[in-house]
Structures are given as C-alpha cells and as structure tokens.
Scaffold this active site. Structure first.
Site, mmCIF file in Angstrom:
data_model
loop_
_atom_site.group_PDB
_atom_site.id
_atom_site.type_symbol
_atom_site.label_atom_id
_atom_site.label_comp_id
_atom_site.label_asym_id
_atom_site.label_seq_id
_atom_site.Cartn_x
_atom_site.Cartn_y
_atom_site.Cartn_z
ATOM 1 N N SER C 272 4.678 10.582 -56.025
ATOM 2 C CA SER C 272 4.175 9.238 -56.240
ATOM 3 C C SER C 272 5.053 8.271 -55.469
ATOM 4 O O SER C 272 6.265 8.474 -55.347
ATOM 5 C CB SER C 272 4.220 8.925 -57.740
ATOM 6 O OG SER C 272 4.311 7.538 -57.961
ATOM 7 N N ARG C 311 -43.847 19.154 -40.504
ATOM 8 C CA ARG C 311 -42.440 18.867 -40.198
ATOM 9 C C ARG C 311 -42.155 17.423 -40.537
ATOM 10 O O ARG C 311 -42.870 16.531 -40.083
ATOM 11 C CB ARG C 311 -42.127 19.132 -38.715
ATOM 12 C CG ARG C 311 -40.699 18.785 -38.336
ATOM 13 C CD ARG C 311 -40.160 19.600 -37.162
ATOM 14 N NE ARG C 311 -41.077 19.816 -36.068
ATOM 15 C CZ ARG C 311 -41.781 20.952 -35.861
ATOM 16 N NH1 ARG C 311 -41.651 21.963 -36.706
ATOM 17 N NH2 ARG C 311 -42.612 21.041 -34.845
#
Lengths: 350, 350, 350, 350
Positions: C272, C311
């Site tokens: 951290s 399609r």
C-alpha cells in the site's frame, strides 16, 4: 414464481406499497384516466362533441375492466389498449363510444400511464430516501464517535470514527435524492403522438390538445417520445444507483457483523434451521441481492434503447418486463434499509 | 407487476404450464417431499426411530402450509425452511416432530426442491423443442423449395431456398436438446450437506442416507454443492441459448414479414388501436423480447457464482430472483414459437 | 486503455500466453491458412486450376500483411477480409490470384479463424485447469486436516476440515474440464458457406470441398453456421463459469485472510502507498474482478444470439468486441489462481 | 485483442482522440500532476517544507516513468501508485523525496486522475454531440419535407415527413448534452482522503490542503468518495444512454436502407468479399454494436457499486476494466455517427 409478489418470498423480497403502484388494476385505471382526460381535451378543442366527452368521462368513472378479456386481447395484439378501448367503447355505447381514444395510439396510453406510475414510485422513494438519511443521522448521533476499523482491500487499515462509515452510506443517498428530483422533472412528459408521433388525426389542434391533456395529468406537453427511451432508461439507472448504494451499506454491515469482526451487532437476525445459535444478517444480505438484481436488469433497459423505427414491439415489451421489477426491488431495498439501520449497534473494536 | 403472471400481460408473456412448476405451493410440496424422504432414509439407517419416520411420512402426506406464516418466517430468516420445519414439526407433534429435518439444513431442502423443479421444466422444454423441430420440418415440407432472398448485413444478397432459412432455425434447437439432456443429467444431484456441507450430524451414516434419499428422489448422491453454483448457472445459460435461438427466429420472421419485404405472411397478426389495417408480428416480437430478457438475466446468475464461503445469503437469493423467471420466459418463448411457426407462409419473392 | 494489454495494468490483469492466441497477426495468419487450404481443397475438386492452388499456397506461406491497409479496409467494409483478399491476390498476382477465396465469403474465413483461436485457448485452459486441480490437491495434502470455521450467511457456523473448503474450490474445476472437452468437440466445425450459407458458387462440389478443407484444418465439415451463434455463446458461458468458480475461490481466500479472521495467510501480498504494514490479498481480489467482468460480458454474447437473417453486421461485431476479452480474462484468472494457490497457508482457528 | 486499439479492428471500432485521453502515459502524467500539486498545497499549508515542494514540482515536470517496472509493481500491489511513488521519490532524491505523496493514498491519485480523464472525455463528447445535432439539422434542412413511411412494430404505418424521424434522433442528443453538463459538474470532485478517507495524516490542515489542491486541478474539494462510486456509475450510464440513442439511429438507418425499403441511400457502404454488388450499411451497424456493447458493460459498473468497506480491490479493479472501454466506445460511436449522417440521403417512398 416472480420474487416480489411470491406467496412466501414476497415477505422477504417484496414491497407492498411500491407493488401497489404497478398493480394491473392501477395501470388500467391510469390508462382510463388518460382516455377520459383526452376526451375532455379534444372536446374543448372541438375535435369531438362535448356531449361525447361528457358521457365518456361519466362512464369511465365507474368502469371496471374484464381482466380475462384484456389478457386475451394482449396475447393477440401484443398490447392491452386495443381490447381496453373496445371495452371502454362498449361501456360508453353508441354514438359516443367512437369518439373515445380519438387520434391516439396504444403507446400514448401506455407510456403516459407508465410515466405516472414511475412518478408515483419516485415520489415514494424520495420520501424513503429522506427517512433513511434521517435514520442514518440518528445512527451517527448514537454511535458517531465510536472507533471502528477502516478496512481497505479486505484488510484492517486504520481506526476511524463510525461517523465516517455512516457518512459514506448517507452521502450518496443525498445525491440520489437530487438526481431523483431532476429525473422526475425530466420524465414528467405527456406521451401523445398518435399513430406515428405526428398527431396526424388531430389536424392543427394537436398541440392544443396536448397542452390541455398535459395540464390535466400534470405532465409537460412535448413532441411524443414513443421511440426515444432515454427517459425510462435514465430512470432505471437511478433505481440501480439507489439499490447499489444500499447494497454497499448492506455489504458493509454484513462484513462488520461477522462473528470474528463483531464491530456491528444487529438487534435482530435471521434464524437457521440447522444452527439455532446463529443470527444471520438477513436484511443486509437482501440489500446486496437487490443491488445485484437491479445492476443486472439495468443492462436490458439500455438494450431497449435500440428501439427501431417509430415503435418497437420487441424493445418496448422488454421494458415492461424489467422496469416495474426494478422499481419494486428499489422499494423493497429502501424498506429493508429502513428496517435495518435502526437495528445497527456499533460495538467498537473488539 | 411481474410480467409472467401479470393479470393482462400474462396472456402475452406467461406460460401457465411452466409457471405451475414454480408455483409456491408446488415448491413447498417438493420441500415436504424432501423432508418425508429424508426421514425414511434416516430411519432406515437407524438415525431416527422408525416410528417417527412413519408418523412423519403419514403426516406430511396431507400437510397444508400456512402461507402467511411462511411469508413472515421468510422475511425474518431469509429463507422459508425454518418456519416450514416449525409448521411440519407442529403437524407431526411430539415426540416424533423433533426427528424431522434431522441433520439437514435449509439449503438442502431448497436446493433439492429447486433441482426437481428445474428438471421438470427441462423435461417440458425438451418435449417442446422436439415439437418445434417437427413444426419446422413441416414448414420446410410446405415451403422448403420456395425461393427467398438471403440478407447479409441488412442487404439483399442472393436467393436461397426457404429450407436454408428454416434449417438455420431448426439446427440450433437440435443442439439445444442435446445440451439439455446432458445438463439435466449433470444437475440431477441431491443437495444434502447439513450445516456446512459435511453432514456432521449424521456421523458415518451420511453417505448411506444420501444414497437412500437420492434413490427416493431420483437424484445422484454427491458431496453437497451448497456453494458450487455452476450447475444452476450452466442451466441458466442453456435457457438463454434456447430463447436466443428463438429470438433469432422471431427477428427473421419480423424482418421477412415487413410490409416492403413481404416474403413471409403470418396467418394472424396483432391489431392496432390507431391503425386497423395493420397486422403486427406480435409473436415474432415476443420471441425477440424473451431472448433479450434472458440474455440480460443470465448475467446475474453468473454474478451469483461468486458465492462466498459455505453459504451466501446474498448470492443465493439472487438466484431465486432470476432463475425461475428465466425458466418461465423460456417456456413462454417455446409456447409462442409453437404458435408462430404454423402461422408462417413463405410468399416467395415479390 | 484496454485492461489486458495495458502498459501497466496488463501486468496485473493480462495473460501473455492467452493474448498471443488472439493477436491480430495470429488472427490474420489463421485466415491466410484458411485461404491456402481452401485453394488446395478446391483444386483437388477441380474447381480451380491445380497451378493456381500451387502458387497460392506457396505465396501465402510467406505473406506479410500490410496492417494499416487492413485497418483502413476494415473501417470501410466492416470486416477485414475484402482488403485481406485484395492483398493476398496482389501477392499471388495474375492469373492465379483470382482463384483465391473462390466461392467463400468473409464470414467463412473469420469464423473459421475464430474457431481455431478459441480451440487453442480452450486447450490452454484445459491444461491450466488440470494444473490448478493438482495445486489444490497439494494444498489439501498440506492443510486438509486443519480445522477451519465454515461460514454461512457471513456468520461462523461449525468447524470443518480445510479439505472441505478446498474440495468446494476444486470440484467445479473438474466439471469445467469436462464441459470444456465437450464444448471444444462441439464447436470444432468448419464455417464454410459462401455468400449465404449454400456454397452456391461451388456447384455440387461444395460438400467435397468442405470435407477436404475440414480435414486440413482439423474441423468437422457441417452446414455453415453463419447465423447460428450458439456455439460461440455456449463457449462464452463456459469461460464465465470458469472465472466464476475462481472468483468464488478468490472471495473465500480474501474473507479467510481478513485481519480479524486470519484463517488463511498469504505468502505474498500487495503493498500500500499509505500503509506499509498492510499485505493485501491482491490476487484473490483479481479473481473476483475477473469473475464479475466475464459475468458482465456474457450477457452481450447472448444478446448477439439475436443474429438477424443470414449475417448480422451488428451482432457479429459485438461478438468480436466481447469474446476475445472474455478468453483473456479467463486465461488471466487461471494464471492468477495458479500463482495464488501455492501461496495459501491455512493457519487454523485463531 | 482489445477491440479499440486492435491493429485492424481499431480502424472500424476505435477512436484515436478518445483513446488518447485514456492512454497509460497520459494516465501516469495525470497522477504525476496530482502529486506535484499535492506537494505545493501541502507546502503552502506548512505540512512539508517549501524546499521539498519546489524540488518535487521541478523534478516531476520532466519525469519519465519506467513502464515495465510500473507493470511489475501493479502486478504485485494491485495498483500502480506504490511503484510510481517509488520512482518519483527516487527521481526527487533525498531528502525531499520522502515528502512526496505525504498523507495521500493510492486511490487519491488514481480516482483524481480518472476523474480528470473522464472530464476530458465528456468535454470531447459534448462537442461531438453538438456537431451531431448540427449535422442532423442540416439533414433535416435537406430532406425534412421528404415523405417517408413510419413503421411501428415492423410494419408500415403512415407517411410522415423525414423531419419527424430526424427529430427523434436529434432530441435525445440534446437531452444527453444537458445530462452531460450536469454530470460533468457533479463528478468534478477531488478525491483526497488518505488511508481511510479521513486525511488522518494531515491533522487539521486536511480541508485546507484539499481546498488548494482542488483549486489547482479544477476540482471541488469534498469529503473523499473512495467507496462511493455513484459518480462513476452515473457517468457510465450517460455513456450508455448516448450510445443507445446512436444505436437507435443506426438501426433506423439500416432498416430504411434495406434493399426492399430503400428509403435511405448511403453515399458509401462497405464492400463484400463474396458479393461485389452489395453496399453494406457498415457505419449504421457499428452504432448498433456500440450501443449493445455499452449496455452490456454498464451492468458491471453498477455491480461495482457494491464496493465493500473503505476500499474494495475487486470492485475498483472492475471499474478500471469497464469504464475506459465504455468511454472509447462512446467516442467511436459519436465519430461514426458524425461520418454517417452526412452520407444519408432520404430517397422518399419507392
């Protein structure tokens, strides 16, 4: 099988007050109100005889729909209005019945009714958001100075006053109330467009009718938004923002109430069929479930923005399947949060 | 307000046969069946007195739940089983009542009942998929050699026989039937684990009890899968695959039935309140809406895979809110497709 | 800005091995392989001159695409193949170039290439699932008898051996491997249909060409599935099932590694910038993020099932935007889990 | 493999201008800008030596990150800032380096940088929305009186002027611009909270530092919103509203441009590898794909609202994986719509 009005799950997941706003009878009543006000507006503009409007308004006041026929009509037409108009016209009788629904289309009635329902729901939620903020303020009053552990990335970080945690639950609610007020304002529009959004059957009286009808229903007259669904999708987003923030509250409570953490104690918890010693953070969990539920459904409301042409049967129906559920989930989450918050006691660090 | 059992929308969106499988009374009956069979299995393994099992089985045969109390219990406990067990034990009375639900946990009853419901639904859907494939075969028999225009990227491409189009609707259904058979096999497992999946209260008799109980319910005895939700999520995926393929069929039909295209004529169409001349492809649109609905909800079922620890109240509840709806949507889509396909007539190229 | 190949986030979120399977150059190489094998198959069936096939195959072996022109072509055509075919034909030169891509359409090349990519990815994932099951078995070997607390509904329930928890992580993986094998088998089909799925330009030689081409590429020749997307959606579901189960593992680890619980200690944790004392369960959190990411994207893959006509440019493009990301997320989650599991130490109850 | 910066798909799906705002180097530069301005603010409040601030600001002006080390650090820490701070401190050197990032946490730098990026993107989108409205106004100028067929439920309804259709595309954009302005205002907040949102290391100087830093960066100083994600989720909703409305426009164009309908002709269309006669509405299809993409991803942004405790590694990372993609999709959709609209010609009824 639906979660919210389910005979036993409804006790946990439902919210009677919100559900009542979306009840079928109430939906029909709103459409009937639309038709009556439309007739009045059209009579005032000389589009239909004043007599007809008078009879229509009087008749519709006591109208009771035949629900089974509405269901059959909806199955056939994909929308309830054609059969509803048939029933209404039959009730009104000749010669006035034919003037009912003049120049309007199904979507005018349905979207307007849906708007009124949503506005009612937003009003209810605003009140509850307000109450919830007060409950959180009271919680802060009781426990705000208690030291609790802040956790980042699931690890203890540093101690903070409980007020910090409570504020992080409360502040988004204040923002949601502002968003709600704005969205309620934005979506409070009349949906009146006729067959294809141009009020083609009302001649040059269209805008004047819309003006009158809007005034009667408390909705702004605008050009019809039949195929512009951003208002509904934006409102759905707000619902999910609300449940999301409550889900965060719920998740935090469940984590702080873990047996090993014990920073929060809950006055009431759910029982277990196998382990009588347990006290489960049921309400907190519900908030998480509701948040994830609405976050899920929101996606479909945004898919429905792709609303083809002047009216999409598919995209519109999808909204009907999602938005009322999201509203009831929001109501249920707010109700649950209002029950949960007063049960919270910060125990401080173990 | 839920779409499927809604007083008027239900006519369009519901499916009574599927909904019946998820009715609250039926769900409770399945849990009661679980408890009776559990008592028998435990008696056979000497864990509870044979007398107790006899009285339990006899009593449960005629048990009628007090639904309002179940709702209140669910609201409190987050799950219906603790209150249901209370009601069952009271019905059985002392001294045998205490032996009911021995060593089991709420999730054992609920997940097992949910599995039985899902298996029933899958059985129904398999029959319908079969019938739909036959209906499509008949359609190909009638119109298979008709020349229709293939469209790619929303533009006319080349002519093909209608059989090509029909096959593209039918072949995924055949694959779904295979997937369905396999998933029905995979998920047909008994969920019996006790408090934390170890059947801790059954001593060394756990596996034998599971063996007997599984045999009674037609489910494979396996190590409990309380927190392993892949079976339910996979089944949800199948439901969405089915509705997705039907949504493609519906979208194709709606496109081919456009006024300007007219390659498909539908024997029945929905009426309009504004335009009596129209015949709307309502059933085709419904299929699209159902596809997008299930595609939306599926996401939540996969979010619920993140099921923390040995039992997640939040993730589990989320499943309850989604999976039954997905099943009814699937049933409704199959029903609608079975109605739509015989109404299709290929008109050939204009 | 994409997470997986992002210059710094990629270290956390990416997976080089999976990403390599979906690299643009590799995708193009697969399409080129398709075109070469197609030419050979068509020559063998007498559809194009043997000379042409010879030159095509020889030329394509060393083909290097001009990527910028491919991007421009894709922007124009919505699909890379027309420009790719132009480049390939130019490379082959006259008179043989015209025989390249004979009777095929863009989707033949792209869907076949996508299938090959997905099969490669599934192969990699199968190996990793196997390795991960072994790693979990080793973990069970080291810590299986350690007593840990089972938690239900976020509350301590009863103690169980760690083996129970480890098994609940491992068993879904075994099921996923079986699902994977089955899906890899199901989707291993050749996509060859020509303009509209009928191989119209190949006369009666279509099936024979498909047979030969399939054999060359290791794919079953079937009737083209251009508009039947269930295979891809089903595969996407599997990817999300895998990441979902790993997300559950990650969530469990993060919960057990909480400071207050401490039942699991991780050999390495993330640092951290504000609190050097912390050790964050970064890898566990990544698994949760990946699970929720794939659960999110899966919805879009199912929306794409509504693939209109022969399609759909829109639905097909949506798949391109989602499926490769889901695959890399799956690879990254498996990689991360393989790193995390050996770092787990069960500390037992505090 | 990511769609937006993909070597060939990027030509179709990407948007260089938006992508540049989210480039890794630019993200780092924003964090560096945050750190420099923080040092200045802290020096002005006497928290760190003025000398230190001077050296920090001067050094950071020319800082070039080592990207590979940042990737390795991110893989380790789950977040880039710890390694970035290491590199920055090394560049500043002793004794001043230790004063850099004083009292801040990773999330301060990252959320602030993300806010600045999002504000830049919103600014760009506002300009494009404006341009698009103008383009639509010009389209209405050219074709507004052309009669076109309105279609409801996929059937021809009545004729309307093209202006009606164009207005239905344009009006939501005007609303989106208003929403955008409001959201840009709402989210323009400084994220500065330190380890757990309380600025614990800044003593009583916290608010003053926030005031100065906010002024330097053009952001309102508020109590840190580390775990309150409604701003980001709301902004994501706006992005999806924009693409949803553009998707509706695209769907309408594709439908009107169908071969059989021909009410719209597009100046340019995409080519086909199999059918040279075709002109595909590629840009219109892209808009639909982008709409469905963002509608899909939005769900994950709302799942991330369940952000546990004071910082959730999992939920936060999920945002990183989704929001930048949604922004680039929005940019690409706006770019595509700006290209498409001038290419539209209404042909009137056939």
């Amino acid at each position: 099988m639906a979660p919210f009005d389910h005979p036993f799950l409804g006790g946990l997941l439902g919210d009677a007050e919100t559900a009542a706003l979306f009840a079928a009878e109430v939906e029909i009543a709103r459409m009937v109100r639309f038709e009556a006000a439309l007739a009045e507006a059209e009579a005032a503009e000389g589009l239909i005889p004043a007599d007809a409007a008078g009879v229509i308004v009087a008749t519709l006041r006591d109208f009771v729909p035949e629900m089974a026929a509405l269901a059959a009509g909806t199955a056939r037409d994909g929308v309830v209005v054609p059969e509803l108009v048939r029933q209404l016209r039959r009730a009104v009788g000749e010669p006035h019945g034919a003037h009912l629904h003049h120049g309007a289309t199904s979507q005018d009635a349905i979207d307007t009714a849906a708007t009124l329902a949503l506005l009612d729901a937003l009003g209810l939620f605003s009140t509850r958001l307000d109450a919830l903020e007060q409950a959180l303020q009271q919680l802060a009053g009781r426990f705000g100075t208690t030291r609790v552990m802040a956790h980042t990335r699931m690890q203890a970080a540093i101690e903070v006053p409980a007020a910090r945690k409570i504020d992080s639950w409360s502040e988004p609610l204040a923002r949601h109330r502002q968003r709600l007020a704005r969205i309620a304002e934005e979506i409070a529009v009349l949906h009146l467009g006729g067959a294809a959004g141009t009020l083609d059957r009302l001649g040059d009286r269209g805008p004047a009718v819309a003006e009158r009808l809007g005034a009667a229903l408390g909705l702004r007259p605008v050009v019809a938004r039949h195929s512009e669904r951003d208002g509904f999708a934006d409102a759905a987003g707000l619902l999910s923002l609300i449940t999301g923030s409550l889900g965060k509250l719920g998740q935090d409570v469940a984590l702080a109430a873990q047996s090993e953490t014990g920073e929060i104690r809950l006055a009431s918890g759910g029982g277990s069929s196998a382990m009588p010693h347990k006290s489960n953070p049921v309400k907190a969990e519900m908030l998480v479930a509701m948040a994830r539920f609405n976050a899920t459904l929101l996606s479909g409301m945004h898919q429905a923005l792709v609303h083809e042409n002047e009216r999409s049967g598919a995209a519109w129906t999808l909204e009907w399947m999602l938005l009322p559920q999201m509203a009831v989930a929001t109501g249920a989450a707010l109700r649950t949060a209002l029950e949960l918050v007063p049960e919270i006691a910060f125990a401080g660090r173990k």
